[in-house]
Write a protein that holds these residues in place. Structure first.
Motif, short mmCIF file in Angstrom:
data_model
loop_
_atom_site.label_atom_id
_atom_site.label_comp_id
_atom_site.label_asym_id
_atom_site.label_seq_id
_atom_site.Cartn_x
_atom_site.Cartn_y
_atom_site.Cartn_z
N VAL A 86 30.47 96.63 60.08
CA VAL A 86 30.01 95.12 59.20
C VAL A 86 29.60 94.25 60.31
O VAL A 86 28.17 93.39 60.14
CB VAL A 86 31.59 94.59 58.26
N ASP A 87 29.79 93.90 61.19
CA ASP A 87 29.56 93.10 62.20
C ASP A 87 30.19 93.18 64.07
O ASP A 87 30.75 93.40 64.17
CB ASP A 87 31.35 91.77 62.20
N MET A 88 28.17 93.50 63.98
CA MET A 88 26.80 93.24 63.29
C MET A 88 25.99 94.54 63.90
O MET A 88 24.82 94.57 63.76
CB MET A 88 26.53 92.03 63.22
N GLY A 131 22.82 95.49 61.14
CA GLY A 131 21.67 94.89 61.04
C GLY A 131 21.48 94.65 62.99
O GLY A 131 19.96 94.91 62.20
N GLU A 134 23.89 88.48 61.66
CA GLU A 134 24.76 88.36 60.94
C GLU A 134 25.49 89.10 58.77
O GLU A 134 24.35 88.97 58.31
CB GLU A 134 25.83 87.27 60.56
N PRO A 135 26.59 89.19 58.99
CA PRO A 135 26.61 90.33 57.30
C PRO A 135 26.65 89.15 56.37
O PRO A 135 27.52 87.83 56.46
CB PRO A 135 28.06 90.70 57.33
N GLY A 153 26.41 94.13 54.85
CA GLY A 153 27.67 94.09 54.89
C GLY A 153 28.06 93.01 54.67
O GLY A 153 27.74 91.83 54.57
N ASP A 154 29.74 93.03 53.94
CA ASP A 154 30.70 92.22 53.40
C ASP A 154 30.84 91.39 54.08
O ASP A 154 31.96 91.92 55.21
CB ASP A 154 31.46 92.97 51.75
N PRO A 155 30.95 90.44 54.17
CA PRO A 155 31.88 89.36 55.68
C PRO A 155 32.59 89.07 55.73
O PRO A 155 34.20 89.14 56.41
CB PRO A 155 30.96 87.94 55.56
N ALA A 166 34.82 91.93 57.84
CA ALA A 166 34.10 91.90 59.30
C ALA A 166 35.89 91.72 60.26
O ALA A 166 36.47 91.03 59.78
CB ALA A 166 33.29 90.37 59.41
N VAL A 181 30.49 99.63 55.44
CA VAL A 181 29.05 98.67 54.85
C VAL A 181 28.49 99.79 54.22
O VAL A 181 28.46 101.14 54.22
CB VAL A 181 28.34 98.28 56.17
N GLN A 232 22.96 99.45 51.67
CA GLN A 232 22.53 97.73 52.02
C GLN A 232 21.87 97.78 53.04
O GLN A 232 20.81 96.62 53.64
CB GLN A 232 24.13 97.36 52.47
#
Length: 358
Positions: free
Chosen positions: A99-101, A104, A159-160, A327-329, A332, A339, A343
């Motif tokens: 997710v973090d990150m 991305g 960033e998520p 990703g759902d923050p 994180a 994730v 998505q």
């Protein structure tokens, strides 16, 4: 040393880079892999500063976008290597950094390799030390050594955001509120003055505080003022002469850091207040023409970013910036960080659609 295949899917690239541990301070192995993967690409001019890699096109386009992501993670807690799971019927990639990150970052790496002739010039930044003190952040260092690399008309930070577009970010301030007393033996407490007891009005003000909701350029930011740590006392039989309450203030990007400090001092009038850390927020940045084209192309909802992110660095340099990543923050830094695979694909599709638009 293993290699990083940028012709693979963004899901496979996510898995590959997540399985290379890169806790803050230990990013060199992953930075080396990214450097080795992008440096041979003829359409990119590549720079390296420590464990920060910058790759950019130099096509002379009238506009430039900066697309950035950090490569470090918080510490691993028995959540590597990655694995695929199904949660509520949805395929996810589980593990630290998903997710973090790094999801991305994976999307960015794939598109950096593929877009050899983009309609706008692109500067890609993959940087170190985001999860620790700001003075260690790779962008802080790069802003000192190569501020020219930040030049752009618009910036996107991966960033998520759950695939939404989150404009700007709240500012962040930490203060210490102190109360003082007089030490004495606890058996003769009336001789002393208890600094912890004197902190009661501070806690009452915090408990009664109602955060503002502040409209800024079409988005509504929610502020927050909260005690996050408290300490005092020297021994179990001594009346304490000092109590310190650490307070965190998240303030809307319409406030300057000076305005934020004045507000905090007003809330705690009559008490000693010491600002120990502050970072300005960033306005949404959605009024820029490139930003409007971006939101339309990705088809994502625009909403405010409540936490602080490095979009504020770009905003301070006059570059409007948004957050956009898979990703759902809320997951994180979570031990169950994961994730959704769909998505990752959707964010890649969104960025690709925007960069490909005529």
């Amino acid at each position: 040393m293993p290699t990083l295949d940028l012709t693979a899917s963004s899901i496979d690239i996510t898995r590959a880079i997540c399985d290379v541990p890169s806790v803050s301070g230990d990013e060199t192995t992953l930075a080396d892999l990214i450097d080795a993967a992008v440096r041979p690409l003829d359409h990119l001019e590549v720079f390296r500063d420590g464990d920060t890699i910058v790759a950019r096109t130099m096509l002379g386009r009238p506009q430039r976008v900066v697309i950035a992501g950090h490569i470090d993670t918080v510490p691993i807690n028995d959540n590597l290597p990655t694995r695929e799971e199904h949660v509520d019927g949805e395929a996810v990639l589980w593990g630290r950094g998903t997710v973090d990150m790094k999801a991305g970052v994976a999307v960015q790496l794939k598109l950096a390799a593929e877009f050899t002739d983009p309609r706008i010039d692109i500067t890609w930044m993959w940087y170190d030390h985001e999860e620790v003190d700001a003075d260690l952040n790779g962008l802080t260092r790069l802003a000192r050594t190569r501020p020219d690399l930040f030049a752009g008309d618009f910036a996107i930070l991966g960033e998520p955001t759950g695939g939404a577009v989150e404009g700007g970010c709240n500012g962040n301030m930490r203060v210490i509120v102190r109360t003082h007393g007089v030490r004495s033996h606890s058996a003769r407490a009336w001789i002393g003055e208890n600094a912890i007891h004197r902190a009661a009005p501070v806690l009452s003000r915090l408990a009664e505080y109602r955060p503002r909701e502040v409209p800024v350029d079409g988005l509504v930011y929610r502020e927050g003022l909260n005690a996050v740590r408290i300490g005092g006392g020297v021994a179990g039989n001594v009346i304490p002469d000092l109590c310190e309450i650490e307070v965190n203030y998240r303030f809307a990007p319409s406030r300057s850091t000076e305005d934020a400090e004045r507000h905090v001092r007003d809330v705690f009038a009559g008490f000693e207040v010491d600002v120990i850390d502050v970072a300005a927020g960033a306005r949404p940045g959605l009024d820029a023409s490139l930003a409007q084209e971006f939101v339309a192309a990705v088809g994502a909802e625009a909403r405010p970013k409540y936490g602080w992110t490095d979009v504020a660095r770009f905003s301070a340099m006059g570059v409007p910036a948004v957050n956009y990543g898979p990703g759902d923050p809320h997951l994180a830094h979570h031990d169950q960080e994961r994730v959704p695979l769909a998505q990752i694909v959707d964010v890649e599709r969104g960025l690709r659609a925007w960069l490909s638009a005529p």
